[in-house]
Enzyme design. Sequence first.
Site, PDB file in Angstrom:
ATOM      1  N   ASP A  31      -1.226   1.406  -5.117  1.00  0.00           N
ATOM      2  CA  ASP A  31      -0.267   0.432  -4.614  1.00  0.00           C
ATOM      3  C   ASP A  31       0.060  -0.647  -5.645  1.00  0.00           C
ATOM      4  OD1 ASP A  31       1.358  -0.791  -2.770  1.00  0.00           O
ATOM      5  OD2 ASP A  31      -0.272  -1.865  -1.786  1.00  0.00           O
ATOM      6  N   GLY A  32       1.311  -1.091  -5.617  1.00  0.00           N
ATOM      7  CA  GLY A  32       1.702  -2.217  -6.461  1.00  0.00           C
ATOM      8  C   GLY A  32       2.717  -1.868  -7.539  1.00  0.00           C
ATOM      9  N   ARG A  35       6.013  -3.952  -6.969  1.00  0.00           N
ATOM     10  CA  ARG A  35       5.830  -5.388  -7.272  1.00  0.00           C
ATOM     11  C   ARG A  35       5.717  -5.641  -8.771  1.00  0.00           C
ATOM     12  NH1 ARG A  35       1.030  -6.333  -3.461  1.00  0.00           N
ATOM     13  NH2 ARG A  35       1.424  -4.118  -3.134  1.00  0.00           N
ATOM     14  N   ARG A  44      12.382  -0.858  -9.342  1.00  0.00           N
ATOM     15  CA  ARG A  44      11.139  -0.358  -8.731  1.00  0.00           C
ATOM     16  C   ARG A  44      10.802   1.049  -9.225  1.00  0.00           C
ATOM     17  NH1 ARG A  44       9.080  -2.518  -4.221  1.00  0.00           N
ATOM     18  NH2 ARG A  44       8.509  -0.457  -3.438  1.00  0.00           N
ATOM     19  N   HIS A  48       7.178   3.047 -10.457  1.00  0.00           N
ATOM     20  CA  HIS A  48       6.550   4.309 -10.021  1.00  0.00           C
ATOM     21  C   HIS A  48       6.256   5.206 -11.221  1.00  0.00           C
ATOM     22  CE1 HIS A  48       7.059   3.050  -5.988  1.00  0.00           C
ATOM     23  NE2 HIS A  48       8.375   3.157  -5.974  1.00  0.00           N
ATOM     24  N   THR A  77       3.978   9.540   4.932  1.00  0.00           N
ATOM     25  CA  THR A  77       5.006   9.993   5.882  1.00  0.00           C
ATOM     26  C   THR A  77       5.925   8.836   6.278  1.00  0.00           C
ATOM     27  OG1 THR A  77       3.270   9.726   7.569  1.00  0.00           O
ATOM     28  CG2 THR A  77       3.764  11.964   6.885  1.00  0.00           C
ATOM     29  N   ASN A  79       6.940   6.557   3.986  1.00  0.00           N
ATOM     30  CA  ASN A  79       7.744   6.161   2.821  1.00  0.00           C
ATOM     31  C   ASN A  79       9.170   6.711   2.852  1.00  0.00           C
ATOM     32  OD1 ASN A  79       4.909   6.255   0.523  1.00  0.00           O
ATOM     33  ND2 ASN A  79       5.822   4.508   1.561  1.00  0.00           N
ATOM     34  N   TRP A  80       9.457   7.641   3.777  1.00  0.00           N
ATOM     35  CA  TRP A  80      10.833   8.141   3.896  1.00  0.00           C
ATOM     36  C   TRP A  80      11.792   7.036   4.279  1.00  0.00           C
ATOM     37  CZ3 TRP A  80      11.831  12.736   1.958  1.00  0.00           C
ATOM     38  CH2 TRP A  80      10.846  13.723   1.974  1.00  0.00           C
ATOM     39  N   SER A 207      -3.312   1.672   5.568  1.00  0.00           N
ATOM     40  CA  SER A 207      -1.946   2.201   5.574  1.00  0.00           C
ATOM     41  C   SER A 207      -1.880   3.698   5.865  1.00  0.00           C
ATOM     42  CB  SER A 207      -1.233   1.889   4.249  1.00  0.00           C
ATOM     43  OG  SER A 207      -1.100   0.506   4.092  1.00  0.00           O
TER      44      SER A 207
HETATM   45  C1  FPP Z   1       3.052   2.245  -2.825  1.00  0.00           C
HETATM   46  O1  FPP Z   1       4.059   1.382  -2.865  1.00  0.00           O
HETATM   47  C2  FPP Z   1       3.160   3.365  -3.771  1.00  0.00           C
HETATM   48  C3  FPP Z   1       3.936   4.453  -3.639  1.00  0.00           C
HETATM   49  C4  FPP Z   1       4.807   4.718  -2.479  1.00  0.00           C
HETATM   50  C5  FPP Z   1       4.006   5.495  -4.696  1.00  0.00           C
HETATM   51  C6  FPP Z   1       2.773   5.709  -5.476  1.00  0.00           C
HETATM   52  C7  FPP Z   1       2.970   6.792  -6.469  1.00  0.00           C
HETATM   53  C8  FPP Z   1       2.486   6.783  -7.725  1.00  0.00           C
HETATM   54  C9  FPP Z   1       1.644   5.729  -8.247  1.00  0.00           C
HETATM   55  C10 FPP Z   1       2.711   7.902  -8.648  1.00  0.00           C
HETATM   56  C11 FPP Z   1       2.252   9.124  -7.997  1.00  0.00           C
HETATM   57  C12 FPP Z   1       2.196  10.273  -8.807  1.00  0.00           C
HETATM   58  C13 FPP Z   1       2.279  11.503  -8.300  1.00  0.00           C
HETATM   59  C14 FPP Z   1       2.019  12.644  -9.170  1.00  0.00           C
HETATM   60  C15 FPP Z   1       2.663  11.768  -6.914  1.00  0.00           C
HETATM   61  P1  FPP Z   1       4.602   0.483  -4.087  1.00  0.00           P
HETATM   62  O2  FPP Z   1       3.856   0.781  -5.315  1.00  0.00           O
HETATM   63  O3  FPP Z   1       6.060   0.669  -4.119  1.00  0.00           O
HETATM   64  O4  FPP Z   1       4.182  -0.921  -3.657  1.00  0.00           O
HETATM   65  P2  FPP Z   1       4.806  -2.372  -3.641  1.00  0.00           P
HETATM   66  O5  FPP Z   1       6.261  -2.313  -3.369  1.00  0.00           O
HETATM   67  O6  FPP Z   1       4.038  -2.928  -2.489  1.00  0.00           O
HETATM   68  O7  FPP Z   1       4.464  -3.012  -4.923  1.00  0.00           O
END
Ligand code: FPP
Length: 260
Positions: A31-32, A35, A44, A48, A77, A79-80, A207
């Site tokens: 997470d994070g 942000r 954003r 990722h 599920t 995050n959609w 979560s």
């Molecule tokens: C949580 O929210 C994080 C996600 C929805 C995605 C996390 C995915 C990765 C770190 C990469 C994954 C890699 C693979 C191979 C699937 P956020 O990070 O958007 O949180 P925030 O908005 O609260 O900062």
Amino acid sequence: MAAQDKTPFAGAPDPGQGAQGRPLHVAIVMDGNGRRAKRRGLPRTLGHREGVEALKRTVAAAGELNIRWLTVFGFSTENWSRPAAEVAELMALPKRYFESDIARLEREGVRVRVIGRREGLSAELVKIIEGAQERTANNDRFFLNIAFNYGGQADIADAARRFAEEVATGRAKPEDLDERRFTSLLATADSPPPDVIIRPSGEQRLSNFLLWEAAYAELVFQDVLWPDYGAEHLKAALAAFSARDRRYGAIVADDVLAAG
Ligand code: FPP
């Protein structure tokens, strides 16, 4: 072999597993990303992508620290409901990760499994996932579970539906269901329960991650955003874990004497 016996890990946690010192199974809510990107004035989606780099560092560090199972939360599920462009970027992450890393994972003895519902994923993505799983299917040095289109409640509902179908078709009786049998129906049936669930980014909640499996997991919350995560943060989380007193609902030996 009966369905409920397909894994040595089904059922109540074994107090010996990961009880002392190092955890056998670590789970992380990554997470994070959003942000961190926002704080730097970046989209954003870039957060990722940086999150994938943190995943690579963490998988390497976990292997060096003798962790055998690592389960990470990549897409829930829920995050959609994010904007379509962000969902599209998140859907592209497994491809990005496997294209760059699957050969190394295969070589280094990592078995990859993607847990979560396949419905909703594109045919191309399902093919990429199945390909990564097949390519590493014979590995057993390190187990990497990527939760993708995963929700703890959805997984519990799916397991309940599977058992109901077994009853409806005469393959099981209602009284056959106990914790062990139910565990064997979950997406994580082949993994031991997580010893520790780590959540960076300062948020302190599960979560919808590994709800059933979290029964006796230690929870460690860290104030680092996921794209900045690395070996030193994992080591700090393991140090916090090793200081915990895991009792699984029992009491310590001294207190047994005191209780008379
Ligand atoms: C949580 O929210 C994080 C996600 C929805 C995605 C996390 C995915 C990765 C770190 C990469 C994954 C890699 C693979 C191979 C699937 P956020 O990070 O958007 O949180 P925030 O908005 O609260 O900062």
